[in-house]
Design a protein around this motif. Sequence first.
Motif, PDB file in Angstrom:
ATOM      1  N   ASP B  55       0.824  -1.212   0.000  1.00 35.81           N
ATOM      2  CA  ASP B  55       0.000   0.000   0.000  1.00 35.81           C
ATOM      3  C   ASP B  55       0.857   1.262   0.000  1.00 35.81           C
ATOM      4  OD1 ASP B  55       1.009  -0.141   2.538  1.00 35.81           O
ATOM      5  OD2 ASP B  55      -0.861   0.298   3.552  1.00 35.81           O
ATOM      6  N   ALA B  56       2.111   1.144  -0.463  1.00 33.32           N
ATOM      7  CA  ALA B  56       2.944   2.331  -0.588  1.00 33.32           C
ATOM      8  C   ALA B  56       2.916   2.752  -2.053  1.00 33.32           C
ATOM      9  CB  ALA B  56       4.373   2.023  -0.147  1.00 33.32           C
ATOM     10  N   LEU B  58       4.592   4.341  -5.222  1.00 33.98           N
ATOM     11  CA  LEU B  58       5.872   4.698  -5.821  1.00 33.98           C
ATOM     12  C   LEU B  58       5.636   4.980  -7.294  1.00 33.98           C
ATOM     13  CD1 LEU B  58       9.020   4.713  -5.227  1.00 33.98           C
ATOM     14  CD2 LEU B  58       9.015   2.451  -6.251  1.00 33.98           C
ATOM     15  N   ASP B  59       5.925   6.197  -7.730  1.00 32.59           N
ATOM     16  CA  ASP B  59       5.697   6.613  -9.121  1.00 32.59           C
ATOM     17  C   ASP B  59       4.295   6.239  -9.590  1.00 32.59           C
ATOM     18  OD1 ASP B  59       8.344   7.397  -9.085  1.00 32.59           O
ATOM     19  OD2 ASP B  59       9.048   5.459  -9.840  1.00 32.59           O
ATOM     20  N   GLY B  60       3.313   6.475  -8.731  1.00 33.47           N
ATOM     21  CA  GLY B  60       1.929   6.220  -9.103  1.00 33.47           C
ATOM     22  C   GLY B  60       1.495   4.776  -9.023  1.00 33.47           C
ATOM     23  N   GLU B  61       2.404   3.895  -8.632  1.00 33.31           N
ATOM     24  CA  GLU B  61       2.021   2.485  -8.552  1.00 33.31           C
ATOM     25  C   GLU B  61       2.070   1.995  -7.119  1.00 33.31           C
ATOM     26  OE1 GLU B  61       3.621  -0.652 -11.244  1.00 33.31           O
ATOM     27  OE2 GLU B  61       4.031   1.112 -12.491  1.00 33.31           O
ATOM     28  N   LYS B  62       1.191   1.042  -6.802  1.00 34.85           N
ATOM     29  CA  LYS B  62       1.208   0.489  -5.452  1.00 34.85           C
ATOM     30  C   LYS B  62       2.267  -0.599  -5.352  1.00 34.85           C
ATOM     31  CE  LYS B  62      -2.583   2.120  -3.258  1.00 34.85           C
ATOM     32  NZ  LYS B  62      -3.861   1.967  -2.585  1.00 34.85           N
ATOM     33  N   VAL B  63       3.159  -0.430  -4.404  1.00 34.14           N
ATOM     34  CA  VAL B  63       4.184  -1.450  -4.195  1.00 34.14           C
ATOM     35  C   VAL B  63       4.227  -1.786  -2.713  1.00 34.14           C
ATOM     36  CG1 VAL B  63       5.626  -0.725  -6.130  1.00 34.14           C
ATOM     37  CG2 VAL B  63       5.964   0.305  -3.891  1.00 34.14           C
ATOM     38  N   SER B  64       4.967  -2.809  -2.358  1.00 37.71           N
ATOM     39  CA  SER B  64       5.053  -3.153  -0.940  1.00 37.71           C
ATOM     40  C   SER B  64       5.855  -2.078  -0.220  1.00 37.71           C
ATOM     41  CB  SER B  64       5.685  -4.530  -0.756  1.00 37.71           C
ATOM     42  OG  SER B  64       7.083  -4.434  -0.813  1.00 37.71           O
ATOM     43  N   VAL B 185       6.023   4.717   6.452  1.00 35.70           N
ATOM     44  CA  VAL B 185       5.764   4.082   5.172  1.00 35.70           C
ATOM     45  C   VAL B 185       4.402   3.396   5.224  1.00 35.70           C
ATOM     46  CG1 VAL B 185       6.716   2.535   3.424  1.00 35.70           C
ATOM     47  CG2 VAL B 185       8.230   3.517   5.137  1.00 35.70           C
ATOM     48  N   GLY B 186       3.660   3.453   4.131  1.00 36.11           N
ATOM     49  CA  GLY B 186       2.400   2.720   4.051  1.00 36.11           C
ATOM     50  C   GLY B 186       1.194   3.629   4.042  1.00 36.11           C
ATOM     51  N   GLY B 187       0.045   3.013   3.773  1.00 33.95           N
ATOM     52  CA  GLY B 187      -1.187   3.782   3.625  1.00 33.95           C
ATOM     53  C   GLY B 187      -1.978   3.876   4.916  1.00 33.95           C
ATOM     54  N   LYS B 188      -3.156   4.537   4.805  1.00 31.02           N
ATOM     55  CA  LYS B 188      -3.981   4.788   5.987  1.00 31.02           C
ATOM     56  C   LYS B 188      -4.886   3.620   6.343  1.00 31.02           C
ATOM     57  CE  LYS B 188      -4.472   9.812   5.682  1.00 31.02           C
ATOM     58  NZ  LYS B 188      -4.260  10.054   4.230  1.00 31.02           N
ATOM     59  N   LEU B 190      -6.400  -0.116   7.068  1.00 30.77           N
ATOM     60  CA  LEU B 190      -5.944  -1.356   7.685  1.00 30.77           C
ATOM     61  C   LEU B 190      -6.026  -2.483   6.663  1.00 30.77           C
ATOM     62  CD1 LEU B 190      -7.639  -1.088  11.175  1.00 30.77           C
ATOM     63  CD2 LEU B 190      -5.183  -1.235  10.736  1.00 30.77           C
ATOM     64  N   LEU B 191      -4.911  -3.135   6.402  1.00 28.81           N
ATOM     65  CA  LEU B 191      -4.890  -4.197   5.401  1.00 28.81           C
ATOM     66  C   LEU B 191      -4.292  -5.462   5.996  1.00 28.81           C
ATOM     67  CD1 LEU B 191      -3.562  -2.147   2.349  1.00 28.81           C
ATOM     68  CD2 LEU B 191      -5.870  -3.015   2.664  1.00 28.81           C
ATOM     69  N   PRO B 192      -4.668  -6.610   5.432  1.00 26.51           N
ATOM     70  CA  PRO B 192      -4.096  -7.871   5.929  1.00 26.51           C
ATOM     71  C   PRO B 192      -2.591  -7.930   5.703  1.00 26.51           C
ATOM     72  CG  PRO B 192      -5.775  -8.279   4.245  1.00 26.51           C
ATOM     73  CD  PRO B 192      -5.628  -6.813   4.360  1.00 26.51           C
ATOM     74  N   ILE B 193      -1.885  -8.556   6.634  1.00 22.88           N
ATOM     75  CA  ILE B 193      -0.422  -8.639   6.554  1.00 22.88           C
ATOM     76  C   ILE B 193       0.004  -9.994   5.999  1.00 22.88           C
ATOM     77  CG2 ILE B 193       1.719  -8.466   7.872  1.00 22.88           C
ATOM     78  CD1 ILE B 193       0.019  -7.090  10.084  1.00 22.88           C
ATOM     79  N   PRO B 194       0.736 -10.003   4.894  1.00 22.28           N
ATOM     80  CA  PRO B 194       1.249 -11.285   4.385  1.00 22.28           C
ATOM     81  C   PRO B 194       2.124 -11.947   5.433  1.00 22.28           C
ATOM     82  CG  PRO B 194       1.583  -9.529   2.785  1.00 22.28           C
ATOM     83  CD  PRO B 194       1.141  -8.871   4.058  1.00 22.28           C
ATOM     84  N   LYS B 195       2.018 -13.253   5.516  1.00 18.03           N
ATOM     85  CA  LYS B 195       2.763 -13.997   6.526  1.00 18.03           C
ATOM     86  C   LYS B 195       3.908 -14.720   5.829  1.00 18.03           C
ATOM     87  CE  LYS B 195       1.502 -17.190  10.204  1.00 18.03           C
ATOM     88  NZ  LYS B 195       0.340 -17.951  10.713  1.00 18.03           N
ATOM     89  N   THR B 196       5.095 -14.605   6.379  1.00 17.76           N
ATOM     90  CA  THR B 196       6.211 -15.326   5.776  1.00 17.76           C
ATOM     91  C   THR B 196       6.460 -16.603   6.559  1.00 17.76           C
ATOM     92  OG1 THR B 196       7.687 -13.958   7.093  1.00 17.76           O
ATOM     93  CG2 THR B 196       7.423 -13.343   4.798  1.00 17.76           C
ATOM     94  N   ASN B 197       6.884 -17.630   5.848  1.00 17.10           N
ATOM     95  CA  ASN B 197       7.164 -18.896   6.534  1.00 17.10           C
ATOM     96  C   ASN B 197       8.638 -18.974   6.907  1.00 17.10           C
ATOM     97  OD1 ASN B 197       8.523 -19.502   4.207  1.00 17.10           O
ATOM     98  ND2 ASN B 197       7.024 -20.957   3.436  1.00 17.10           N
ATOM     99  N   GLU B 198       9.052 -20.134   7.351  1.00 12.28           N
ATOM    100  CA  GLU B 198      10.435 -20.330   7.797  1.00 12.28           C
ATOM    101  C   GLU B 198      11.462 -19.880   6.759  1.00 12.28           C
ATOM    102  OE1 GLU B 198      11.642 -22.547  10.766  1.00 12.28           O
ATOM    103  OE2 GLU B 198       9.961 -21.276  11.365  1.00 12.28           O
ATOM    104  N   GLN B 199      11.153 -20.103   5.482  1.00 10.44           N
ATOM    105  CA  GLN B 199      12.106 -19.761   4.424  1.00 10.44           C
ATOM    106  C   GLN B 199      12.003 -18.301   4.004  1.00 10.44           C
ATOM    107  OE1 GLN B 199      10.426 -22.965   4.050  1.00 10.44           O
ATOM    108  NE2 GLN B 199      12.299 -23.655   5.084  1.00 10.44           N
ATOM    109  N   GLY B 200      11.087 -17.570   4.641  1.00 15.22           N
ATOM    110  CA  GLY B 200      10.942 -16.165   4.283  1.00 15.22           C
ATOM    111  C   GLY B 200      10.047 -15.967   3.074  1.00 15.22           C
ATOM    112  N   VAL B 201       9.344 -17.036   2.665  1.00 15.05           N
ATOM    113  CA  VAL B 201       8.442 -16.926   1.521  1.00 15.05           C
ATOM    114  C   VAL B 201       7.050 -16.586   2.025  1.00 15.05           C
ATOM    115  CG1 VAL B 201       7.497 -18.142  -0.479  1.00 15.05           C
ATOM    116  CG2 VAL B 201       9.809 -18.667   0.344  1.00 15.05           C
ATOM    117  N   ILE B 202       6.349 -15.712   1.305  1.00 11.76           N
ATOM    118  CA  ILE B 202       5.012 -15.322   1.737  1.00 11.76           C
ATOM    119  C   ILE B 202       4.042 -16.480   1.563  1.00 11.76           C
ATOM    120  CG2 ILE B 202       3.054 -13.814   1.248  1.00 11.76           C
ATOM    121  CD1 ILE B 202       5.124 -11.642   0.550  1.00 11.76           C
TER     122      ILE B 202
END
Lengths: 338, 312
Positions: B55-56, B58-64, B185-188, B190-202
């Motif tokens: 929800d950040a 950057l140059d008009g696009e939403k990025v993490s 950083v981030g928007g106003k 409330l949004l769900p938070i991606p969860k990362t696993n042991e390997q750091g993968v969402i």
Amino acid sequence: MMLFGLQWDAAYWLLLLPLALLPWFNHNLDKTVAWVSLVPNDPVSRFISIFLKSMTTLAMASLLLALAAPEVPEKKVERLGEGAEIVLLLDRSRSMDDPFAVKTQAAAVSVGGDNSKRRIAKDYLTEFVRKRPDDRFGFVFFSTKSVNLLPLTYSKDATLATIAANALGKGLSDTNMADALLSSAKMFENQTYRGSRIVLLVSDGGQQLSEQAKTEIAALYQQENLSIYWIYLKSRVEMSLEPKPGESALWSDIPERKLHDFFQSIDVPYRAFEAGSLKSFADALDEIDRQQYQPLLVQETLPHEPKSDVFLWLALFALLILAASHTYSYWGVQKAHE
Amino acid sequence: MTISYRLRIGLTALFMLVALGLVAAALWLPSVPSDVDIMDGLFVLDVTDSMNVEDAVLDGEKVSRLVWAKEFTRRVFLEMPCGAHAGLAIFSEARALILMNPVEVCRNYNDLMQMLNTIEPSMAWVRSSEVSKAIYTAIRQANEITPKPTIIFMTDGHESPPVHESLFPKFQGTPGEIPGVIVGVGGKDLLPIPKTNEQGVIDGVWDVNDVMHVDVYASSRGDMADANARKPRTEHLSSQKTSHLETLASRVGFGFTSSPQSPERLYKTMRSHAKTRSITIDYDLYAWLSGIAFLLVALIFLPYQWLGNRKN
């Protein structure tokens, strides 16, 4: 902007270049003559006029070209040096906060002090890196996971700053040795072979590796032609990697020895240095320093080279002629008026 | 205005002589030492799970949020003048971990970029996010670095586990001793938070029952059970916690800026809060000298007769 193989840092000056043609269209310096036909057709004068206009154009254009800040961009060249490519694998686990090489168990309690293993490792590695001008260093960060934090670089600044950062704050939770060893080897993947390649592990402990990890590590280290140096920072002076008769039974099965055995069992050049004191740590680094001077292809960055002066010389030459000729005409006109 | 022929020739000769002198000076005058004020920055990037929320802008696009923080860090590096130092750190759990002490930003741009690129959510060593404590540790560590850098702390301000208002972690240092800016950083929303696993993968998102909604102190008190039950259960969602970050900034004597529009603006904010140090650089005057020389020669040949007075 690149033009004619040069980098022009202030290229916008080049937009003014058409102004250099002004002398050909303009007649500020012409004398008003009542009847043009009265002026004799003199080829020498014509030639001088054209020559002076050319010189003016040359002066103006050269000044603009000099202002556009041309430079030969920085270049990377390869030369043959002596040294090695070394990946530093520095243990970041919490146990590295413990004091280095104490004689008794009781002395091992002060945590994160100036004599912590991590700080001492930093001091000696800093000196080691400084001593080796041609080496390329990489840095692997490892705790529970490992990251190739600083890919192989010639920059001593970056290497030293990373080593220094590693001594700040407290250690992290855990170590994953297998992952760290694999990541370090991967730094060399797809790199041209330039010379001696070393993984320099500085840690105070070992770890039992799974069979799968062992096979992978052995294969990768052989394939990438790596040597392993392990500086083992002992917490207790009398502990050793090789079993000694009459030692404490507690040490017969420690993970350090298992790792040591594993390194010895794979067909990869390996040396362990058991640093039990500051002196032996320094000796270990000195010995690596002595051994690792083999021919190595070194990439060097030649700094950019400003070329404005060339154009300033041209402008100076043109202006010298112009100034002389115009001063001469002024003198002539002055004379005529008298 | 008409200038007599005699004067014209005289001025031309004079201008040419002066231009000649200027070019000679441009060639032979030594560089002048001049002092510039620069600031050193230690960029601390939040790598906790909430930074994966996209929800950040950057140059008009939403990025993490992390992508935004990395890109802004890179662009601020480019804003920094040569001679300034920049360092990198990450934050997870309850501490900042410095990865590279500040180094000169021009010569080491390549290495700084290489390192910046390796910063990923998978580097987080523990799945918690105690922003306030992390800022304190960043300050403590910055104190050990010479020259002392200005901290640029990029975070969404999401505290997990939550902090009790009256039990805010204490700041032991002196506010303002180490200057800094907190960059929200981030928007106003409330949004769900991606969860990362042991390997750091969402792998999915944090569920309402995965996280603590009440801080440890309050949740352990029976007499607050009612109040706790009334509290909204939204800690598994994340937005930029502007007011929390503002409070935090004032506690440690930092500046605060929420989602700066451009790297230039962020750099200005940083400069206004930073302690600058002055370095001496060799300033070559050749550009000024040859510029004036060019102007003089051009003045001789400008087409004045076209500018109104054609009587020439």
